[in-house]
Design an enzyme around this catalytic site. Structure first.
Site, short mmCIF file in Angstrom:
data_model
loop_
_atom_site.label_atom_id
_atom_site.label_comp_id
_atom_site.label_asym_id
_atom_site.label_seq_id
_atom_site.Cartn_x
_atom_site.Cartn_y
_atom_site.Cartn_z
N LYS A 111 -1.29 -3.35 9.06
CA LYS A 111 -1.60 -2.72 10.35
C LYS A 111 -2.69 -3.46 11.10
O LYS A 111 -2.65 -3.56 12.32
CB LYS A 111 -2.04 -1.26 10.15
CG LYS A 111 -0.87 -0.33 9.87
CD LYS A 111 -1.25 1.10 10.20
CE LYS A 111 -0.14 2.06 9.84
NZ LYS A 111 -0.55 3.46 9.95
N LYS A 194 10.15 -2.63 7.24
CA LYS A 194 10.29 -1.17 7.21
C LYS A 194 10.64 -0.63 8.60
O LYS A 194 10.13 -1.12 9.60
CB LYS A 194 8.93 -0.63 6.76
CG LYS A 194 8.87 0.83 6.45
CD LYS A 194 7.47 1.22 6.02
CE LYS A 194 6.54 1.37 7.20
NZ LYS A 194 5.24 2.00 6.89
N LYS A 197 7.86 3.79 13.53
CA LYS A 197 7.64 4.33 14.87
C LYS A 197 6.98 3.29 15.76
O LYS A 197 7.10 3.32 16.97
CB LYS A 197 6.66 5.51 14.82
CG LYS A 197 7.13 6.75 14.16
CD LYS A 197 5.99 7.81 14.26
CE LYS A 197 5.96 8.74 13.09
NZ LYS A 197 4.77 8.74 12.27
P1 TYM Z 1 3.61 8.37 8.34
O1 TYM Z 1 3.39 9.24 9.50
O2 TYM Z 1 3.57 6.88 8.53
O3 TYM Z 1 5.00 8.67 7.68
C1 TYM Z 1 5.34 10.00 7.27
C2 TYM Z 1 6.21 9.92 6.03
O4 TYM Z 1 7.38 9.14 6.30
C3 TYM Z 1 7.54 8.17 5.29
N1 TYM Z 1 8.14 6.97 5.89
C4 TYM Z 1 9.24 6.36 5.43
N2 TYM Z 1 10.03 6.64 4.38
C5 TYM Z 1 11.09 5.82 4.19
N3 TYM Z 1 11.39 4.76 4.99
C6 TYM Z 1 10.61 4.45 6.05
N4 TYM Z 1 10.91 3.43 6.84
C7 TYM Z 1 9.48 5.27 6.30
N5 TYM Z 1 8.51 5.28 7.27
C8 TYM Z 1 7.70 6.31 6.99
C9 TYM Z 1 6.13 7.88 4.80
O5 TYM Z 1 6.15 7.34 3.50
C10 TYM Z 1 5.51 9.26 4.85
O6 TYM Z 1 5.82 9.98 3.67
N6 TYM Z 1 -0.38 8.17 5.40
C11 TYM Z 1 0.77 8.99 5.71
C12 TYM Z 1 0.42 10.38 6.22
C13 TYM Z 1 -0.49 11.16 5.35
C14 TYM Z 1 -0.18 11.72 4.08
C15 TYM Z 1 -1.36 12.40 3.67
C16 TYM Z 1 0.96 11.73 3.30
C17 TYM Z 1 -1.79 11.48 5.62
N7 TYM Z 1 -2.30 12.23 4.62
C18 TYM Z 1 -1.42 13.06 2.44
C19 TYM Z 1 0.87 12.40 2.06
C20 TYM Z 1 -0.28 13.06 1.66
C21 TYM Z 1 1.56 8.26 6.76
O7 TYM Z 1 1.15 7.26 7.29
O8 TYM Z 1 2.67 8.83 7.16
#
Ligand code: TYM
Length: 333
Positions: A111, A194, A197
């Protein structure tokens, strides 16, 4: 019942990757777990978010999650910024985690990119806040996509170091739930990246609010190779784009790569893509329709989030107060 926690950033409309890698698994675990679902706006501002857009995206994310089947009556859905315990515990974890650990985080490297010196300090300590999210509830299971694996390992390292340094058994070990054939959905334009968004190309992803024609067009244009589909998963080994589309199909039909290939062995991508687009439209259009309906009643969405935040705070506050006592903060109560 084991307590589950997971989060998603309100940094735009969720993608098919978010849905298949995470949200769909959230819905599945709701039957036999006590679940806490968090819209992580504190995490979102680690990269610039225009304030009005952040507010709108937070509401949209709540609507999408409800449309996907999050149940706010049996479980908790709330905004991270509404529960102070997250930031309070994150500060303690900033003092537990080691800089060397954070330096190994591949998501920070991805990032921050080449302009590392100019990344926010928040982006660097992002995983500490994520650890605080989970541990503030003593949650033990965390359904996420594969890209979060390293962050969850760090959350366990932080808990162990806290327990060791203060000689307590306070924070439990957490188990990542990384499930199904689409735990890592890849970009439609490049099977080695990957789906995200934040990818500048909208053609690289399916958004959960894409209409029927947009979905069909994006799938038709998705990068593939000239070969027909193999009959066994081994045949996908060096074909990341083909593997990705088969994985998406498998996740949407609740099967696996082998089952999809048994059905479609020998098919060209023309035929397979058209079947995949139909399936996506069938599964995603009801979500888009329901999201639009829910967004019509902003007051009701706010009520749901407010009730969620109150219930979340009631769980987190005593746990974080105890962590503060363990650390040695003098209580005035
Ligand atoms: P975020 O918002 O990037 O993504 C949310 C969830 O979607 C999953 N994900 C994917 N899974 C499969 N293929 C993809 N291309 C893909 N893109 C995103 C992510 O693995 C995630 O599960 N850090 C986390 C948010 C967070 C969190 C937490 C998660 C904050 N605190 C505590 C678990 C527990 C994140 O960036 O999510």
């Amino acid at each position: 019942m084991q307590r589950v926690f997971s989060g998603i950033q309100p940094s735009g409309i969720p993608t098919l990757g978010n849905y298949l890698g995470a949200i769909r698994n959230w819905i599945k675990v709701q039957d036999d777990h006590d679940c806490i679902w968090c819209i992580v706006d504190l995490h979102a501002i680690t990269v610039w978010q225009p304030p009005a857009a952040l507010q709108q995206q937070s509401l949209e994310m709540a609507a999408v999650l409800l449309a996907c089947g999050v149940d706010p009556a049996r479980h908790i859905l709330f905004l991270q910024s509404a529960v102070r315990a997250h930031a309070q515990l994150a500060w303690i974890f900033n003092c537990v985690a080691r800089i060397g650990w954070l330096n190994r985080m591949t998501q920070f490297k991805d990032k921050a990119g080449k302009d590392r010196e100019n990344a926010s300090a928040g982006l660097y300590v992002y995983p500490n806040l994520m650890a605080a999210d989970i541990h503030a509830y003593h949650a033990t299971r965390v359904p996420v996509g594969d890209d979060q694996r390293q962050h969850l390992e760090l959350a366990n390292d932080i808990a162990q170091k806290f327990n060791h340094d203060y000689d307590v058994e306070f924070f439990p070990n957490i188990e990542p739930l990384i499930l199904g054939p689409a735990a890592r959905v890849m970009s439609l334009r490049d099977g080695t990246k990957k789906m995200s968004k934040s990818d500048p190309s909208d053609q690289s992803r399916i958004n959960l609010n894409d209409d029927k024609d947009t979905i069909a067009l994006k799938i038709r244009r998705a990068k593939t190779d000239p070969l027909p589909l193999p009959s066994e998963p081994d045949g996908l080994a060096d074909r990341p784009e083909a593997r990705n589309l088969v994985g998406i199909y498998a996740a949407l039909t609740d099967t696996d790569h082998a089952t999809v290939l048994r059905e479609h062995a020998g098919a060209g991508f023309g035929t397979f893509k058209s079947a995949l687009a139909d399936l996506l439209v069938e599964k995603l259009s009801p979500i888009a329709t329901e999201t639009t309906r829910l967004l019509d009643d902003r007051a009701e969405l706010i009520r749901t989030l407010k009730s969620g935040a109150e219930r979340a705070a009631a769980v987190a506050e005593p746990i974080v107060a105890e962590a503060e006592r363990i650390v040695g903060f003098l209580s005035m109560r």
